[in-house]
Write an enzyme that holds these catalytic residues in place. Structure first.
Site, short mmCIF file in Angstrom:
data_model
loop_
_atom_site.label_atom_id
_atom_site.label_comp_id
_atom_site.label_asym_id
_atom_site.label_seq_id
_atom_site.Cartn_x
_atom_site.Cartn_y
_atom_site.Cartn_z
N CYS A 136 -39.81 -98.93 13.31
CA CYS A 136 -41.21 -99.11 12.92
C CYS A 136 -41.34 -99.08 11.40
O CYS A 136 -40.94 -98.12 10.75
CB CYS A 136 -42.03 -97.98 13.55
SG CYS A 136 -43.59 -97.65 12.74
N GLU A 137 -41.90 -100.15 10.85
CA GLU A 137 -41.95 -100.23 9.39
C GLU A 137 -43.01 -99.32 8.79
O GLU A 137 -42.97 -99.05 7.60
CB GLU A 137 -42.16 -101.68 8.95
CG GLU A 137 -43.55 -102.20 9.21
CD GLU A 137 -43.73 -103.62 8.68
OE1 GLU A 137 -42.72 -104.31 8.45
OE2 GLU A 137 -44.89 -104.02 8.51
N HIS A 138 -43.94 -98.84 9.59
CA HIS A 138 -44.95 -97.93 9.04
C HIS A 138 -44.40 -96.53 8.84
O HIS A 138 -44.74 -95.85 7.89
CB HIS A 138 -46.17 -97.85 9.95
CG HIS A 138 -46.87 -99.16 10.11
ND1 HIS A 138 -47.28 -99.65 11.33
CD2 HIS A 138 -47.19 -100.08 9.20
CE1 HIS A 138 -47.83 -100.83 11.15
NE2 HIS A 138 -47.80 -101.11 9.87
N HIS A 139 -43.58 -96.10 9.78
CA HIS A 139 -43.13 -94.71 9.76
C HIS A 139 -41.62 -94.57 9.59
O HIS A 139 -41.10 -93.47 9.55
CB HIS A 139 -43.54 -94.00 11.06
CG HIS A 139 -45.01 -94.09 11.34
ND1 HIS A 139 -45.55 -95.05 12.16
CD2 HIS A 139 -46.03 -93.35 10.88
CE1 HIS A 139 -46.87 -94.89 12.20
NE2 HIS A 139 -47.18 -93.86 11.43
N GLN A 142 -44.39 -103.74 16.58
CA GLN A 142 -44.11 -104.29 17.90
C GLN A 142 -44.83 -105.63 18.14
O GLN A 142 -44.28 -106.54 18.75
CB GLN A 142 -44.50 -103.27 18.98
CG GLN A 142 -44.11 -103.71 20.37
CD GLN A 142 -44.42 -102.66 21.43
OE1 GLN A 142 -44.41 -101.47 21.14
NE2 GLN A 142 -44.71 -103.10 22.63
N HIS A 149 -42.63 -95.28 21.02
CA HIS A 149 -42.53 -95.16 19.57
C HIS A 149 -42.33 -93.69 19.21
O HIS A 149 -43.16 -92.85 19.54
CB HIS A 149 -43.82 -95.67 18.91
CG HIS A 149 -43.97 -97.15 19.01
ND1 HIS A 149 -43.95 -97.98 17.93
CD2 HIS A 149 -44.12 -97.94 20.10
CE1 HIS A 149 -44.09 -99.24 18.33
NE2 HIS A 149 -44.20 -99.24 19.64
N CYS A 161 -42.69 -92.36 16.47
CA CYS A 161 -43.77 -91.89 15.60
C CYS A 161 -44.95 -91.39 16.42
O CYS A 161 -45.67 -90.50 16.00
CB CYS A 161 -44.20 -92.98 14.62
SG CYS A 161 -44.65 -94.54 15.38
ZN LIG Z 1 -44.77 -96.02 13.72
#
Ligand SMILES: [Zn+2]
Length: 141
Positions: free
Chosen positions: A25-28, A66, A94, A96
């Site tokens: 996941c590129e956010h977390h 995703q 996920h 995260c």
């Molecule tokens: Zn995430």
């Protein structure tokens, strides 16, 4: 043509289910993982079945979200095969989300991308979604 693409007159749905998927996941910067179900209706060309999981891997192996991953897999198949339709469903856990609380351990994120006949023909769409979701899921994770 190469690349495991073959000429074939065949216009029924071809589906590969339960393709294991690992991405980040590129956010977390935390992993998400689950399964992809990929189907298409050929339009004169088919791919070797082992190629479909490889297409999934190519796009999973980068920082992702995703929703975008789902679209890219559909787009990748469209580019290779110009099929009459493509359907992709991804169900994933996920890390995260899981790390935010025990009650979220089992929440699964489901995304789909439907193109061509999978979007326009309700019968095709229903058949695909029924096959994709008849999975007994991910509960051994
Ligand atoms: Zn995430």
């Amino acid at each position: 043509m190469g690349n495991g693409v073959f000429k074939e007159e065949h216009d029924n749905m071809i589906m590969v289910r339960d393709i294991e998927l690992y991405s980040l996941c590129e956010h977390h910067m935390l992993p998400f993982f689950g399964k992809a179900h990929v189907a298409y209706i050929p339009n004169g060309k088919i791919v070797g079945l082992s190629k479909i999981p490889r297409i999934v891997d190519v796009y999973a192996r980068r920082l992702q979200v995703q929703e975008r991953l789902t679209e890219q897999i559909a787009e990748g198949l469209c580019r290779v095969l110009h099929p009459s339709g493509v359907g992709v469903v991804i169900e994933a856990y996920h890390l995260c989300m899981m790390m935010r609380g025990i009650e979220k351990q089992n929440s699964k994120t489901i995304t789909s991308s439907l193109r061509g006949a999978f979007r326009e023909d309700p019968k095709t769409r229903d058949e695909f979604l029924r096959l994709a979701h008849s999975t007994n899921g991910l509960h051994h994770y």
